[in-house]
Design an enzyme around this catalytic site. Structure first.
Site, short mmCIF file in Angstrom:
data_model
loop_
_atom_site.label_atom_id
_atom_site.label_comp_id
_atom_site.label_asym_id
_atom_site.label_seq_id
_atom_site.Cartn_x
_atom_site.Cartn_y
_atom_site.Cartn_z
N ASP A 119 5.21 -4.72 6.47
CA ASP A 119 5.77 -6.02 6.89
C ASP A 119 5.71 -7.07 5.78
O ASP A 119 6.60 -7.92 5.67
CB ASP A 119 5.11 -6.53 8.18
N THR B 171 4.04 2.72 5.55
CA THR B 171 2.66 2.22 5.55
C THR B 171 1.82 3.12 6.43
O THR B 171 2.29 3.54 7.51
CB THR B 171 2.55 0.77 6.06
N GLY C 206 0.85 -1.21 0.00
CA GLY C 206 0.00 0.00 0.00
C GLY C 206 0.87 1.24 0.00
O GLY C 206 1.80 1.36 0.80
N LYS D 223 -26.98 14.16 22.08
CA LYS D 223 -27.99 14.12 21.02
C LYS D 223 -27.43 13.44 19.76
O LYS D 223 -28.15 12.85 18.98
CB LYS D 223 -28.42 15.54 20.67
N SER D 224 -26.12 13.58 19.56
CA SER D 224 -25.50 12.93 18.40
C SER D 224 -24.21 12.27 18.86
O SER D 224 -23.69 12.61 19.93
CB SER D 224 -25.19 13.97 17.32
N ARG E 246 -27.83 12.77 14.87
CA ARG E 246 -27.64 11.41 14.33
C ARG E 246 -26.43 10.70 14.94
O ARG E 246 -25.50 11.35 15.44
CB ARG E 246 -27.43 11.48 12.82
N ARG F 152 -19.07 15.49 11.88
CA ARG F 152 -19.55 15.99 13.18
C ARG F 152 -20.58 17.11 13.00
O ARG F 152 -21.59 17.17 13.70
CB ARG F 152 -18.35 16.50 13.96
N MET G 299 -9.16 3.02 7.88
CA MET G 299 -8.37 1.86 7.44
C MET G 299 -7.64 1.20 8.62
O MET G 299 -7.45 1.80 9.67
CB MET G 299 -7.38 2.26 6.37
N ASP H 219 -0.53 2.21 8.17
CA ASP H 219 -1.07 1.45 9.31
C ASP H 219 -0.30 1.60 10.61
O ASP H 219 -0.82 1.26 11.67
CB ASP H 219 -1.15 -0.04 8.95
N VAL I 22 18.18 8.90 -2.80
CA VAL I 22 18.93 9.30 -4.00
C VAL I 22 20.00 10.34 -3.65
O VAL I 22 21.16 10.25 -4.08
CB VAL I 22 17.96 9.84 -5.08
N ASP J 155 2.03 -0.16 11.86
CA ASP J 155 2.02 -1.45 12.55
C ASP J 155 3.38 -2.15 12.49
O ASP J 155 3.45 -3.38 12.57
CB ASP J 155 0.93 -2.36 11.96
O1 F6P Z 1 -1.92 0.42 3.24
C1 F6P Z 1 -2.40 -0.40 4.28
C2 F6P Z 1 -3.83 -0.66 4.04
O2 F6P Z 1 -4.30 0.60 3.76
C3 F6P Z 1 -4.71 -1.29 5.08
O3 F6P Z 1 -5.08 -0.47 6.15
C4 F6P Z 1 -5.89 -1.70 4.22
O4 F6P Z 1 -6.62 -2.71 4.81
C5 F6P Z 1 -5.22 -2.18 2.97
O5 F6P Z 1 -4.03 -1.44 2.87
C6 F6P Z 1 -6.00 -2.04 1.71
O6 F6P Z 1 -5.24 -2.55 0.67
P1 F6P Z 1 -5.64 -2.57 -0.87
O7 F6P Z 1 -5.46 -1.18 -1.36
O8 F6P Z 1 -4.69 -3.50 -1.49
O9 F6P Z 1 -7.05 -3.01 -0.92
#
Ligand code: F6P
Length: 323
Positions: A104, A127, A12, A216-217, A164, A156, A171, A129, A25, A131
């Site tokens: 990873d 990434t 990603g 309320k929301s 609501r 909001r 993601m 994420d 570079v 993670d």
């Molecule tokens: O880049 C990481 C991530 O955004 C995750 O959070 C998400 O689940 C996944 O990639 C989506 O991947 P793709 O674009 O391949 O569907």
């Protein structure tokens, strides 16, 4: 002595990847090492798609989202015959080192590749994420949080106007970092992330308790991986069970794009430069990170063998702050 190295972006894409490419570079040039950019991640290696990257080729890209090298999730690379082909391509071009900017999954590919190729391999965590164990933050995370936050702030307004309940999906299939940060920064009443033990039903209860206190929301931020159901199903069920007016918003891939915020550009520059210094000086089989302000590096396998925990204190705070 390393004379030529290649750099690729994989998995990603994440805002800040271009800043990392630029740093690679330019630091390599300062050490008189030539750089080739591999197109479309590991797939480009298999197809021998590379471009020469000089210092001027990476001008005017630090502010760009996406990746000028493009990216892919390349399943073939997990098959040995394809990796051998990639090794041949690199050897024919006399490339002695490869820098992989990705998550990873990409580091796993790099580790496997080390069995088929004798060159040096160094990873940079890119990434949204956040993670990757060992680095406090990954390139792209802060920009993704800001993008989610911008949307949450807007939702909001309309949540408040209509009394609501909004269920906003961010993601993070296996990681709740974006959810946690966006939830805290967006003042969400509830945040559901994959690392948490709270169930959707418990979250519903807490939303209703908020109503009894006079709310309320409400905004609930949830990571895409927090339950088997997505935000649409979760919102629908809450509406059916309680009769409250609910809506779902799935933010999706907009979180991956856009100009990187300053902290992502700085992190990408630091890590890009550090990875380049290390690979030129002889390191291999590692990825770089930044922990508590200090640059660090770990073997590739740490990125999938060790799970990076979310910030427990923030998680508790989130619950305590729900008004
Ligand atoms: O880049 C990481 C991530 O955004 C995750 O959070 C998400 O689940 C996944 O990639 C989506 O991947 P793709 O674009 O391949 O569907």
């Amino acid at each position: 002595m390393l004379k030529k190295l290649a750099v690729l972006t994989s998995g990603g894409d994440a805002p800040g990847m271009n800043a990392a490419i630029r740093a690679v570079v330019r630091i390599a040039a300062s050490r008189k090492v030539e750089v080739l950019g591999v197109k479309r991640g590991f797939r480009g290696l298999l197809h021998n798609e590379m471009v020469h990257l000089g210092v001027r080729d990476v001008g005017n890209i630090i502010q760009l989202g996406g990746t000028i090298l493009r990216s892919s999730r390349c399943k073939e690379f997990f098959e040995r015959e394809h990796r051998r082909r990639a090794a041949q391509v690199l050897n024919e071009r006399e490339i002695g080192g490869l820098i992989i900017i990705g998550g990873d999954g990409s580091f796993r590919g790099a580790k496997e590749f080390s069995e088929d190729w004798n060159g040096r391999l160094v990873g940079i965590p890119g990434t949204i994420d956040n993670d990757i164990y060992g680095s406090d933050f990954t390139i792209g995370f802060h920009t993704a949080v800001d993008t989610a936050l911008d949307a949450i702030d807007k939702v909001r307004d309309t949540a408040d106007a209509h009394d609501r309940y909004f269920f906003i999906e961010v993601m993070g299939r296996h990681s709740g970092w974006i959810g946690l940060y966006a939830g805290i920064a967006g003042g969400a009443q509830e945040t559901l992330i994959p690392e948490e033990t709270q169930t959707v039903e418990e979250a519903y209860q807490r939303l209703l308790e908020g109503k009894k206190r006079g709310r309320k929301s409400s905004i609930m931020v949830m990571s895409e991986g927090c339950s088997g159901d997505g935000a649409v199903a979760i919102a629908k069920r809450f509406e059916e069970q309680t009769g409250n007016d609910c809506r779902a918003v799935v933010l999706g891939h907009i979180q991956r794009g856009g100009r990187p915020v300053a902290s992502d550009r700085v992190l990408a520059t630091q890590l890009g430069a550090y990875a380049t210094e290390l690979i030129i000086d002889g390191s291999s089989g590692i990825f770089v990170g930044n922990h508590k302000g200090a640059l660090c590096h770990y073997p590739f396998e740490h990125s999938w063998e060790k799970k990076k925990p979310v910030d427990e204190y923030l998680l508790k705070l989130q619950e305590a702050l729900a008004g």
